[in-house]
Motif scaffolding. Structure first.
Motif, PDB file in Angstrom:
ATOM      1  N   ASP A  87     -40.757 -23.717 -21.464  1.00 35.98           N
ATOM      2  CA  ASP A  87     -40.063 -24.998 -21.536  1.00 35.98           C
ATOM      3  C   ASP A  87     -40.242 -25.786 -20.244  1.00 35.98           C
ATOM      4  O   ASP A  87     -40.133 -25.231 -19.145  1.00 35.98           O
ATOM      5  CB  ASP A  87     -38.565 -24.784 -21.798  1.00 35.98           C
ATOM      6  N   GLY A  88     -40.550 -27.083 -20.386  1.00 32.46           N
ATOM      7  CA  GLY A  88     -40.686 -27.972 -19.245  1.00 32.46           C
ATOM      8  C   GLY A  88     -42.026 -27.893 -18.537  1.00 32.46           C
ATOM      9  O   GLY A  88     -42.210 -28.533 -17.500  1.00 32.46           O
ATOM     10  N   ARG A  89     -42.955 -27.101 -19.068  1.00 30.72           N
ATOM     11  CA  ARG A  89     -44.271 -26.961 -18.443  1.00 30.72           C
ATOM     12  C   ARG A  89     -45.365 -27.142 -19.492  1.00 30.72           C
ATOM     13  O   ARG A  89     -45.148 -26.864 -20.666  1.00 30.72           O
ATOM     14  CB  ARG A  89     -44.428 -25.571 -17.822  1.00 30.72           C
ATOM     15  N   PRO A  90     -46.553 -27.556 -19.078  1.00 32.85           N
ATOM     16  CA  PRO A  90     -47.663 -27.633 -20.041  1.00 32.85           C
ATOM     17  C   PRO A  90     -48.072 -26.213 -20.461  1.00 32.85           C
ATOM     18  O   PRO A  90     -47.850 -25.250 -19.715  1.00 32.85           O
ATOM     19  CB  PRO A  90     -48.781 -28.321 -19.260  1.00 32.85           C
ATOM     20  N   PRO A  91     -48.675 -26.052 -21.641  1.00 32.38           N
ATOM     21  CA  PRO A  91     -49.138 -24.729 -22.062  1.00 32.38           C
ATOM     22  C   PRO A  91     -50.121 -24.154 -21.044  1.00 32.38           C
ATOM     23  O   PRO A  91     -50.878 -24.884 -20.415  1.00 32.38           O
ATOM     24  CB  PRO A  91     -49.847 -24.998 -23.391  1.00 32.38           C
ATOM     25  N   ARG A  92     -50.087 -22.840 -20.884  1.00 29.12           N
ATOM     26  CA  ARG A  92     -50.986 -22.168 -19.937  1.00 29.12           C
ATOM     27  C   ARG A  92     -51.640 -20.980 -20.622  1.00 29.12           C
ATOM     28  O   ARG A  92     -50.945 -20.115 -21.161  1.00 29.12           O
ATOM     29  CB  ARG A  92     -50.212 -21.693 -18.715  1.00 29.12           C
ATOM     30  N   THR A  93     -52.952 -20.938 -20.597  1.00 29.17           N
ATOM     31  CA  THR A  93     -53.691 -19.808 -21.153  1.00 29.17           C
ATOM     32  C   THR A  93     -53.950 -18.802 -20.040  1.00 29.17           C
ATOM     33  O   THR A  93     -54.456 -19.149 -18.979  1.00 29.17           O
ATOM     34  CB  THR A  93     -55.014 -20.268 -21.789  1.00 29.17           C
TER      35      THR A  93
END
Length: 137
Positions: A87-93
């Motif tokens: 939540d509150g962050r861009p997706p991260r792979t």
């Protein structure tokens, strides 16, 4: 229907992680396309805290629903690629060999974004006696 199955699997995994495990004994739970092997559960020197470590394996395209934990989670991806949505962050792979820190109580979801199995070792430093997974939070 697949979402309902994943929710049911996540709830069952929550129940499965409630038992105390000695260091040398692993306990495996396999539900659908997610397999969870409990590796360690032990009290810490910090009062009221414990460490729980699990190996979680995801089939291709499989997601774990949005949830949070009553403590910190340290993720080490052992194979494949997993996308984390905090939540509150861009997706991260996060790919095999990489790590991710998830702060206390941060709602998140995870998905295997590859075409093969993906796996992570999740280490939780959490409040003792509380459910490990809080769904939808």
């Amino acid at each position: 229907m697949k979402t309902l199955r994943i929710i049911a699997a996540t709830a069952a995994l929550l129940v499965a992680t409630g038992s105390t495990l000695p260091v040398a004994q692993a306990h495996e739970v396999s539900l659908g396309d997610i397999k969870r092997t409990n590796l360690l559960r032990n009290d810490l020197s910090a009062a009221g805290r414990e460490v729980i470590q699990v190996l979680v394996e995801f089939g291709p395209g499989v997601s774990a629903v949005r949830h949070s934990h009553p403590g910190e989670e340290l993720v080490y991806v052992t194979e494949g690629a997993l996308e984390y949505q905090l939540d509150g962050r861009p997706p991260r792979t996060v790919k095999a060999g990489e790590v991710l820190f998830i702060p206390h109580g941060t709602p998140h979801a995870v998905k295997n974004v590859g075409s093969v199995k993906a796996a992570e070792i999740a280490t939780y430093i959490v409040e003792k006696g509380k459910p490990l997974l809080l769904l939808g939070e």
